[in-house]
Design an enzyme around this catalytic site. Structure first.
Site, short mmCIF file in Angstrom:
data_model
loop_
_atom_site.label_atom_id
_atom_site.label_comp_id
_atom_site.label_asym_id
_atom_site.label_seq_id
_atom_site.Cartn_x
_atom_site.Cartn_y
_atom_site.Cartn_z
N HIS A 82 15.69 34.29 33.37
CA HIS A 82 14.49 33.51 33.36
C HIS A 82 13.76 33.47 34.63
CE1 HIS A 82 11.30 30.66 32.09
NE2 HIS A 82 11.68 30.28 33.39
N ASP A 162 9.79 19.99 23.96
CA ASP A 162 9.35 20.55 25.11
C ASP A 162 7.97 20.89 24.78
OD1 ASP A 162 9.32 21.65 27.87
OD2 ASP A 162 9.27 23.62 26.58
N ARG A 169 1.75 17.60 29.90
CA ARG A 169 1.88 17.66 31.16
C ARG A 169 0.87 18.69 31.81
NH1 ARG A 169 7.19 20.33 31.72
NH2 ARG A 169 6.71 20.30 33.99
N SER A 184 12.48 21.34 30.99
CA SER A 184 11.56 22.16 30.19
C SER A 184 12.19 23.67 29.88
CB SER A 184 10.04 22.18 30.79
OG SER A 184 9.46 23.25 30.20
N LYS A 188 14.87 25.33 26.57
CA LYS A 188 14.51 26.64 25.79
C LYS A 188 15.69 27.53 26.13
CE LYS A 188 10.46 26.20 27.81
NZ LYS A 188 9.16 26.04 28.50
#
Ligand code: URA
Length: 423
Positions: A82, A162, A169, A184, A188
């Protein structure tokens, strides 16, 4: 529990217990806690922070708000990467097929771009026919078959809490809290079911977390969350002060990724692809494989072609080209001193490569090609970069974003950058 009491506790600097956090996330997902209440709580968290236990509880509660994929039946390890997002960051495209060459399955569930940072799915959708939507069964089948990897959209069933909280947000000035960002992202990735995860946490002007120390804190927080959830996890801190590679956009970034898969490509893109591949493979129990060899001998390219075909795309189809281009040349001879990632990201966005709202389309052929990188010698009149768009009217605002973002000067004024992978 009572939402108002929990908000007040966080507002006054207290810590929430595991049952309180589980109740809040569950009640919010079901609609019993209102958006207004969750916004107030997010702001209290942004201002007062959260303990490591609270962040872990929040992450677990968000994972439990939806389904968790399970790849234990694949019979081979899984590893994912990620990135916290950058400018010209196309690394996932060569990385997924490269890692898949070593019999490590790569379940890369990705997102779309928003603002000045690009999205992996937007880039891939410039390939005619390629589709980002796969069912869980299709993901499993592609991972266990000859492709051994997927890049696709994360389904609505993963961490729905989320999805709701992130949208809130975005509109309440509460994106920048490390406990909220870490929970967050990690909720995931944990729900996605990967066994190993490498985080590419970026710092510098084009990064989401500009400050090095804050990027480091985010990285450490996320690695701890992954480890607590049983995911083999590590992070690289990488420099995002200058765009990665020589292309920013969508179709042009696919083209550059193909160069890397053919054994060439810009040095920084190759370096980061190899560094992340090594890290993923080490976490998946394969520390000693010949990563470079798979780029040079065509194995990674063969995987790429199989991946594109499996998801409906034509690996031989021509990628879209822009209708209009505008090239900026060096005003004098010297050295290219700077190339600010944020400004180039904003310029590419204004050219149509990015979107302002989640539902907007992107222009696949729009973007920027960089003909020189900081430290390169240039001569007066030599092309520095080319803007591409479908409509020449877009060039003025892109050029406005680039004012002061680059400079040509004396070699003695050039400050070399630190290493791309800082830590
Ligand atoms: N990306 C996410 O998925 N969540 C955040 O909070 C920030 C970036």
């Amino acid at each position: 529990f009572d939402a108002v009491q929990l908000i007040a506790a966080k507002r006054d600097g207290g810590a929430l217990t595991t049952p309180q956090i589980r109740w809040l996330v569950d009640a919010y997902t079901r609609g019993y806690v209102a958006d207004s209440q969750m916004s107030a709580l997010a702001m209290a968290i942004l201002l007062n922070g959260m303990s490591r236990e609270e962040i872990r509880d929040l992450t677990v509660a968000m994972v439990d708000s939806g389904e968790r994929l399970d790849f234990s039946g694949l019979g081979k390890p899984t590893a994912d990467k990620h990135s916290t997002g950058g400018v010209g960051d196309k690394i996932t495209l060569p990385l997924m097929p490269l890692v898949a060459c070593f019999d490590v399955a790569v379940p890369q569930l990705s997102g779309r771009g928003l603002g000045h940072t690009g999205g992996t799915l937007d880039k891939l959708e410039s390939i005619p026919g390629w589709g980002a939507s796969l069912s869980n069964e299709e993901i499993f089948a592609q991972l266990s078959g000859p492709v051994g990897g997927v890049i696709c959209a994360a389904g609505a069933g993963l961490a729905p809490a989320d999805k709701k909280l992130y949208a809130l947000r975005d509109t309440t000035g509460t994106v920048e809290a490390i406990p909220l960002i870490a929970s967050s992202i990690m909720s995931k990735k944990i729900a996605e079911g990967t066994g190993a995860l490498v985080l590419d946490v970026k710092f510098g002007s084009g990064a989401f977390m500009r400050d090095y120390d804050r990027a480091r804190e985010l990285a450490q927080t996320m690695v701890a969350l992954g480890t607590d959830a049983g995911v083999a996890c590590s992070a690289l801190l990488t420099d995002m002060n200058v765009p990665l590679g020589r292309t920013i956009g969508n179709a042009n970034e696919v083209r550059e990724s193909l160069e890397v898969l053919a054994g060439g490509g810009p040095a920084d893109v190759v370096e980061l692809t190899i560094a992340l591949a090594r890290e993923m493979l080490a976490l998946a129990g394969k520390p000693d494989v010949d990563v470079e060899g798979a780029l040079v001998d065509g194995r990674a390219m063969d995987r790429w072609r199989a991946f594109v075909s499996a998801q409906g795309g034509d690996p031989d189809a021509a990628l879209p080209l822009p209708h209009e281009t505008h090239t900026v040349v060096a005003p004098a001879s010297g050295v290219l001193l700077s190339q600010d990632a944020l400004a180039f990201g904003i310029a590419a966005w204004r050219l149509g490569a990015g979107r302002a709202r989640q539902e907007d389309p992107v222009v696949h052929a729009a973007g920027i090609e960089l003909h020189a990188k900081p430290g390169d010698e240039v001569t007066a009149g030599q092309p520095l970069f080319t803007l591409a768009a479908d409509d020449a009217a877009r060039f003025d605002r892109a050029l406005e974003a680039l004012e002061g973002a680059w400079a040509v000067g004396e070699a003695s004024a050039f400050t070399p950058r630190g290493p791309l992978v800082a830590e």
